[in-house]
Design a protein around this motif. Structure first.
Motif, mmCIF file in Angstrom:
data_model
loop_
_atom_site.group_PDB
_atom_site.id
_atom_site.type_symbol
_atom_site.label_atom_id
_atom_site.label_comp_id
_atom_site.label_asym_id
_atom_site.label_seq_id
_atom_site.Cartn_x
_atom_site.Cartn_y
_atom_site.Cartn_z
ATOM 1 N N VAL A 142 0.723 -1.243 0.014
ATOM 2 C CA VAL A 142 0.008 -0.027 0.036
ATOM 3 C C VAL A 142 0.889 1.313 -0.001
ATOM 4 O O VAL A 142 0.668 2.112 -0.773
ATOM 5 C CB VAL A 142 -0.892 -0.193 1.176
ATOM 6 N N ALA A 143 1.843 1.194 0.809
ATOM 7 C CA ALA A 143 2.533 2.484 0.822
ATOM 8 C C ALA A 143 3.445 2.760 -0.413
ATOM 9 O O ALA A 143 3.430 3.589 -0.955
ATOM 10 C CB ALA A 143 3.874 2.283 2.100
ATOM 11 N N GLY A 144 3.936 1.498 -0.937
ATOM 12 C CA GLY A 144 4.727 1.548 -2.208
ATOM 13 C C GLY A 144 3.834 2.003 -3.393
ATOM 14 O O GLY A 144 4.222 2.804 -4.246
ATOM 15 N N ALA A 145 2.579 1.348 -3.579
ATOM 16 C CA ALA A 145 1.689 1.907 -4.418
ATOM 17 C C ALA A 145 1.309 3.610 -4.378
ATOM 18 O O ALA A 145 1.323 4.029 -5.353
ATOM 19 C CB ALA A 145 0.227 0.926 -4.471
ATOM 20 N N VAL A 146 1.041 3.887 -3.285
ATOM 21 C CA VAL A 146 0.631 5.139 -3.232
ATOM 22 C C VAL A 146 2.064 6.279 -3.303
ATOM 23 O O VAL A 146 1.985 7.339 -4.129
ATOM 24 C CB VAL A 146 0.376 5.594 -1.606
#
Length: 324
Positions: A142-146
């Protein structure tokens, strides 16, 4: 097909050209192999005589008999309803696998003796490592996608470097680098945490792209509308974007979890008492390797089937809004 076809048509396996083609291919395939030493050749002894000296005629007769049985089996299954077809084919393939395993002359008493420990210790450790890893990997994803969807150059650069690096290295190498490399930097880490960290970082990189594509599948107007209503970034992602992206994200994420369950066997190289480690260890003591390896393979398969069923239920739950 995506939806049931309402146009009636002849079943493919009942078309003469398909039946003839299938029969010819099966005949040629089994004629190419020398099956004179198999149990089926012994059943054909009244027709071909001594299998080992039957020559080309024996090969043709065996291949012809197998082709007839195979083709007739497929044609008859084609008359059954879809669910019955699936059940019959699964049962037949399972019986073939059992017959294949019988050729190893496995020691069933040895399997019964070791199986409880293999399940109570190996399966529990495997599920423990995989479950924690998938949770951490999801948070990383999630953090990487954002970060990869943001306009912040630093965040995008870090996220893209992370995904490129951890997708570019073999998982086994990552396990060794973390377990053997971190102590040289002063961080002594045990085998289980090292395995969890390696799995989390590796699969987090793959899942970052899954989450990114899932978020991008939502129309940009959804984002603009929520922002115009005064929703902050976190609230927009949590209440608007992610709930709509989940039906897209869940199928590949479920596949990643099943892959992680099997790849957790790689942490056995650093001494984690998971399923593969115990299968190798228990088999080495009495040189009964195949018994333990096949048992472990069957356990992995059963676990994968259970996860597939869970994934299917979750997919149906999030796809309710799209049911027509």
């Amino acid at each position: 097909m995506l939806y049931p076809d309402t146009v009636e048509a002849e079943v493919l396996v009942h078309k003469p050209w398909f039946v003839a083609t299938m029969f010819g291919i099966v005949l040629l395939v089994f004629m190419a192999f020398n099956m004179s030493g198999t149990g089926f050749a012994e059943l054909m002894r009244p027709v071909i005589g001594e299998p080992s000296t039957s020559g080309l005629y024996g090969r043709f007769a065996i291949g012809f008999a197998i082709a007839v049985i195979f083709t007739l089996n497929v044609v008859l299954i084609g008359f059954a309803p879809l669910k019955v077809q699936i059940g019959i084919v699964w049962l037949e393939l399972l019986l073939l696998f059992i017959a294949f395993f019988e050729t190893f002359h496995l020691s069933l008493p040895f399997i019964r003796e070791k199986l409880p420990f293999l399940i109570s210790q190996g399966v529990v450790t495997t599920l423990y490592v995989s479950a924690i890893s998938i949770v951490i990997a999801s948070v990383i994803a999630v953090a990487g996608a954002v970060a990869k969807l943001s306009n912040n150059g630093f965040a995008y650069a870090i996220a893209s470097f992370y995904t490129s690096f951890f997708r570019g290295l073999p998982l086994l190498m990552q396990v060794y680098l973390i377990y053997l490399g971190l102590p040289q930097l002063g961080f002594v880490i045990n085998a289980v945490p090292a395995g969890i960290l390696a799995l989390s970082l590796c699969y987090g990189a793959y899942m970052t792209e899954i989450f990114r594509s899932g978020i991008q599948s939502i129309d940009r107007g959804q984002w603009e509308a929520s922002r115009s209503m005064g929703f902050g970034f976190a609230l927009t992602m949590r209440r608007i974007i992610l709930p709509q992206a989940l039906p897209v994200i869940i199928p590949p994420t479920g596949n990643q979890f099943i892959s992680m369950l099997k790849d957790s066997s790689l942490v056995s190289v650093i001494g984690v008492w998971e399923l593969m480690f115990l299968a190798r260890t228990l088999g080495q003591k009495t040189f009964q390797h195949m018994e333990m390896l096949i048992s472990a393979a069957m356990i992995y398969w059963v676990l994968s089937i259970c996860l597939e069923l869970i994934q299917s239920r979750i997919e149906r739950h999030y796809a309710r809004s799209k049911v027509r």
